[in-house]
Enzyme design. Structure first.
Site, mmCIF file in Angstrom:
data_model
loop_
_atom_site.group_PDB
_atom_site.id
_atom_site.type_symbol
_atom_site.label_atom_id
_atom_site.label_comp_id
_atom_site.label_asym_id
_atom_site.label_seq_id
_atom_site.Cartn_x
_atom_site.Cartn_y
_atom_site.Cartn_z
ATOM 1 C CB VAL A 138 -0.936 0.011 1.226
ATOM 2 C CG1 VAL A 138 -1.806 1.268 1.221
ATOM 3 C CG2 VAL A 138 -1.814 -1.238 1.247
ATOM 4 C CG HIS A 143 1.458 1.682 5.770
ATOM 5 N ND1 HIS A 143 1.566 1.871 4.412
ATOM 6 C CD2 HIS A 143 1.859 0.401 5.999
ATOM 7 C CE1 HIS A 143 2.002 0.759 3.842
ATOM 8 N NE2 HIS A 143 2.203 -0.150 4.782
HETATM 9 P P1 AMP Z 1 2.731 -2.970 3.580
HETATM 10 O O1 AMP Z 1 2.967 -4.375 3.143
HETATM 11 O O2 AMP Z 1 3.803 -2.419 4.459
HETATM 12 O O3 AMP Z 1 2.396 -2.055 2.414
HETATM 13 O O4 AMP Z 1 1.465 -3.026 4.532
HETATM 14 C C1 AMP Z 1 0.147 -2.991 4.090
HETATM 15 C C2 AMP Z 1 -0.674 -3.657 5.144
HETATM 16 O O5 AMP Z 1 -2.041 -3.313 4.926
HETATM 17 C C3 AMP Z 1 -0.591 -5.184 5.136
HETATM 18 O O6 AMP Z 1 -0.078 -5.636 6.386
HETATM 19 C C4 AMP Z 1 -2.050 -5.620 4.918
HETATM 20 O O7 AMP Z 1 -2.406 -6.748 5.679
HETATM 21 C C5 AMP Z 1 -2.818 -4.388 5.372
HETATM 22 N N1 AMP Z 1 -4.138 -4.229 4.779
HETATM 23 C C6 AMP Z 1 -4.492 -4.399 3.476
HETATM 24 N N2 AMP Z 1 -5.801 -4.130 3.310
HETATM 25 C C7 AMP Z 1 -6.287 -3.767 4.538
HETATM 26 C C8 AMP Z 1 -7.576 -3.370 5.017
HETATM 27 N N3 AMP Z 1 -8.640 -3.262 4.210
HETATM 28 N N4 AMP Z 1 -7.695 -3.081 6.334
HETATM 29 C C9 AMP Z 1 -6.641 -3.183 7.161
HETATM 30 N N5 AMP Z 1 -5.394 -3.534 6.764
HETATM 31 C C10 AMP Z 1 -5.224 -3.830 5.479
#
Ligand code: AMP
Ligand code: ZN
Length: 122
Positions: free
Chosen positions: A100, A104
């Site tokens: 994402v 974050h």
């Molecule tokens: P990253 O891999 O650092 O980009 O982290 C993205 C995070 O977003 C991952 O740990 C996913 O599990 C989490 N994620 C994706 N979709 C959602 C959602 N709808 N609600 C909460 N967390 C999410």
């Protein structure tokens, strides 16, 4: 810069996609990760789409980063993981597995955490 189209975390911040919100104010939002990698796995984000990752940050972003880090401190305390310890990490780009592209940070705790940064064969 406030809301980027097709950004999952902008949509969560705008209330367009549901999430288990654990803390929010005008600047930051914290919610449960949908695929937890630890008993406690919380994502903390700036409400505004200010950067795709920490690679885009500058010194001018220090105030919001301070707020994100103090939010992590407070949540770690509130959720009872501060005494035994926790991890606070952010991914950048392909090799980190970043999925994402709205800045974050992951707050992970509630059990002993494995060694991080171990290369995989993928
Ligand atoms: P990253 O891999 O650092 O980009 O982290 C993205 C995070 O977003 C991952 O740990 C996913 O599990 C989490 N994620 C994706 N979709 C959602 C959602 N709808 N609600 C909460 N967390 C999410
Ligand atoms: Zn966004």
């Amino acid at each position: 810069m406030s809301m980027q189209q097709n950004c999952l975390f902008c949509k969560i911040a705008a209330g367009q996609i549901p999430a288990q919100i654990l803390y929010q104010d005008d600047d930051v939002l914290a919610f449960a990760d949908i695929h937890p990698q630890a008993p406690q796995h919380i994502l903390i984000i700036p409400r505004q789409h200010m950067a795709a990752s920490m690679a885009d940050l500058t010194a001018a972003d220090a105030p919001i980063l301070a707020k994100i880090f103090t939010t992590a401190q407070h949540l770690a305390h509130e959720r009872g993981i501060d005494e035994k310890g926790y991890r606070f990490v952010t991914n950048v780009g392909k090799y980190s597995g970043q999925s994402v592209f709205h800045l974050h940070f992951h707050l992970l705790g509630g059990a002993p955490l494995g060694l991080f940064g171990t290369p995989t064969n993928q």
